[in-house]
Write a protein that holds these residues in place. Structure first.
Motif, PDB file in Angstrom:
ATOM      1  N   VAL A 205       0.866  -1.180   0.000  1.00  0.00           N
ATOM      2  CA  VAL A 205       0.000   0.000   0.000  1.00  0.00           C
ATOM      3  C   VAL A 205       0.897   1.222   0.000  1.00  0.00           C
ATOM      4  N   MET A 206       0.661   2.097  -0.970  1.00  0.00           N
ATOM      5  CA  MET A 206       1.486   3.298  -1.082  1.00  0.00           C
ATOM      6  C   MET A 206       0.666   4.492  -0.610  1.00  0.00           C
ATOM      7  N   HIS A 207       1.335   5.423   0.097  1.00  0.00           N
ATOM      8  CA  HIS A 207       0.644   6.610   0.596  1.00  0.00           C
ATOM      9  C   HIS A 207       1.360   7.903   0.250  1.00  0.00           C
ATOM     10  N   THR A 210       1.091  13.559   2.453  1.00  0.00           N
ATOM     11  CA  THR A 210       0.814  14.973   2.200  1.00  0.00           C
ATOM     12  C   THR A 210      -0.693  15.260   2.203  1.00  0.00           C
ATOM     13  N   LYS A 211      -1.482  14.260   1.900  1.00  0.00           N
ATOM     14  CA  LYS A 211      -2.916  14.465   1.681  1.00  0.00           C
ATOM     15  C   LYS A 211      -3.695  14.262   2.995  1.00  0.00           C
ATOM     16  N   TYR A 212      -4.522  13.236   3.090  1.00  0.00           N
ATOM     17  CA  TYR A 212      -5.406  13.106   4.257  1.00  0.00           C
ATOM     18  C   TYR A 212      -4.673  12.770   5.544  1.00  0.00           C
ATOM     19  N   MET A 220       5.064  17.614   3.317  1.00  0.00           N
ATOM     20  CA  MET A 220       5.136  16.516   2.358  1.00  0.00           C
ATOM     21  C   MET A 220       5.559  15.253   3.108  1.00  0.00           C
ATOM     22  N   ALA A 221       4.950  14.141   2.744  1.00  0.00           N
ATOM     23  CA  ALA A 221       5.340  12.852   3.335  1.00  0.00           C
ATOM     24  C   ALA A 221       4.825  11.732   2.448  1.00  0.00           C
ATOM     25  N   GLY A 222       5.442  10.568   2.580  1.00  0.00           N
ATOM     26  CA  GLY A 222       4.982   9.404   1.829  1.00  0.00           C
ATOM     27  C   GLY A 222       5.357   8.148   2.570  1.00  0.00           C
ATOM     28  N   ASN A 345      -3.327  20.554  -3.952  1.00  0.00           N
ATOM     29  CA  ASN A 345      -3.300  19.626  -2.813  1.00  0.00           C
ATOM     30  C   ASN A 345      -4.696  19.068  -2.701  1.00  0.00           C
ATOM     31  N   LEU A 346      -4.891  18.154  -1.786  1.00  0.00           N
ATOM     32  CA  LEU A 346      -6.217  17.648  -1.457  1.00  0.00           C
ATOM     33  C   LEU A 346      -6.115  17.029  -0.085  1.00  0.00           C
ATOM     34  N   GLY A 347      -7.274  16.771   0.510  1.00  0.00           N
ATOM     35  CA  GLY A 347      -7.255  16.175   1.850  1.00  0.00           C
ATOM     36  C   GLY A 347      -7.046  17.211   2.934  1.00  0.00           C
TER      37      GLY A 347
END
Ligand SMILES: *Cc1c(COP(=O)(O)O)cnc(C)c1O
Length: 404
Positions: A205-207, A210-212, A220-222, A345-347
């Motif tokens: 699962v990739m995230h 940065t969003k929700y 920024m993050a992942g 952006n979103l979330g």
């Protein structure tokens, strides 16, 4: 001392506020921010041992306790054995490509995926000999037909940006595993509150944090969530050497953001459904794309796969004559907003309005864009936490003054 190890079987809302590394000797209630790049070693022998084994903290490109807390919390939410942070969502995808693929390997991707993802595979990694086939988001037979002997990875995103197309994760997992390949799912839009892809058979699962996961538009993050074996053997060595590492400060911000993920996402889904229903009733709107609406082509699949919720993002298409006229109308609606932000952006808690054809999908060729179903009259709204009627009133400023 009392036992305060977490009991098993806790629900996602509880995990989101409770899972982290152990408290320090000071007993801080809010998770500590270990803003340090290096770690003092008690003696030379321990230092040597930690460098050899990779265990214990040495240098923040390898690991940092705040980043570990973020990884543990996200893995708990996704139901995976492990997770590994990255500097951004795209950094996480880069880590996945470098960890799993080599020249001559083949990947299958939906052509409706996030614009930068399409470019990273098709353009940048095409240069290094990774072959990519782009298929329909929703036609499972196309995915199956694209499988080759050298297929190593199927990568899906659901719902997609901006048209919220939904794919069947369980069906794609079956195709991947029958081919001896892995299935990765970009879960940035749905979040683990709506859908846990590993429960449907996905391997990774990739995230985009940065969003929700941050949820307040700050950093920024992942991350990649997967088995301990994939994280230890395939992904961790890449971060260590290539350096797309998550900063401890950003990890801390997202860690704290995740505590409110449940309440935020539920409210955003409710608001988005309200706005989507209202948009469907507006005469200037040709079509609304939102998985929570019965008019959505994969409504039933989405409700089954996403915990009965449609997500916080919707798109709509203005009735257009020519592409130029449709773009002018879209710009008018966007520019008439006084509450909604024009932002990338979103979330976020703040509702964001955007024109995908000239922004997120602006670097795609016209053919790629049409393949993804995005026109000049398409507007995306990433619904935040304002009162939904204020969002509607803001959209009506432009919609109500459009000349038909
Ligand atoms: C934003 C986004 C990404 C990329 O994440 P960054 O953190 O911006 O690098 C990937 N996939 C989806 C679905 C996204 O929305």
């Amino acid at each position: 001392m009392k036992d305060d190890s977490l009991p098993s079987g806790l629900r996602p809302e509880t995990l989101a506020v409770r899972v982290a590394i152990e408290r320090s000797q000071y007993g801080e209630h809010s998770e500590a921010l270990y803003l340090t790049s290096g770690f003092v070693q008690p003696d030379a022998a321990t230092s040597a041992e930690r460098f050899a084994s990779g265990e214990g903290y040495t240098y923040a490109r390898t690991s940092n306790p705040t980043v570990t807390s973020f990884e543990k919390r996200l893995a708990a939410l996704e139901g995976t054995e492990a997770a590994i942070g990255a500097a951004s969502g795209m950094g996480a995808i880069l880590m996945m490509i470098m960890g799993l693929l080599k020249s001559g390997d083949h990947v299958i991707l939906s052509r409706s995926m996030f614009g930068s993802t399409l470019n990273l595979f098709g353009k940048e990694f095409g240069k290094f000999g990774v072959e990519t086939t782009f298929v329909s988001q929703t036609d499972v037979d196309e995915w199956r037909a694209a499988v080759r002997p050298n297929t190593r990875l199927l990568f899906a995103e659901t719902p997609t940006n901006p048209l919220t197309e939904v794919c069947d994760i369980a069906a794609l997992a079956e195709i991947a595993h029958a081919a001896g390949a892995l299935l990765a799912v970009d879960n940035a839009f749905a979040t683990p509150l709506l859908q846990r892809p590993v429960e449907l058979g996905a391997d990774i699962v990739m995230h985009s944090g940065t969003k929700y996961l941050d949820g307040q538009g700050r950093v920024m993050a992942g991350a990649l969530c997967a088995s301990q074996q994939l994280v230890t053997e395939k992904f961790a060595p890449i971060v260590r050497t290539a350096g797309m590492v998550l900063s401890p400060f950003n990890a801390w911000v997202v860690l704290k953001g995740m505590e409110t993920l449940g309440v935020r996402v539920k409210a955003q889904c409710d608001n988005a459904l309200t706005v989507a229903r209202w948009l469907e009733a507006q005469p200037q709107v040709a079509r609304v794309f939102y998985p929570g609406l019965p008019s959505h082509p994969q409504h039933e699949l989405a409700m089954r796969q996403q915990n009965g919720l449609g997500g916080g993002v919707l798109s709509f298409e203005l009735r257009g004559d020519s592409p130029e006229a449709a773009r002018a109308k879209a710009f008018h609606v966007i520019d008439s907003c006084r509450v909604l932000s024009i932002a990338t952006n979103l979330g976020d808690t703040k509702t964001i309005i955007s024109h995908p054809a000239t922004t997120s999908h602006g670097r795609l060729t016209e053919a790629q864009r049409q393949g993804a179903g995005i026109s000049q009259g398409t507007i995306r709204v990433a619904v935040g936490l304002e009162h939904p009627e204020d969002v509607q009133d803001d959209l009506l400023r432009g919609l109500g003054s459009l000349t038909q």
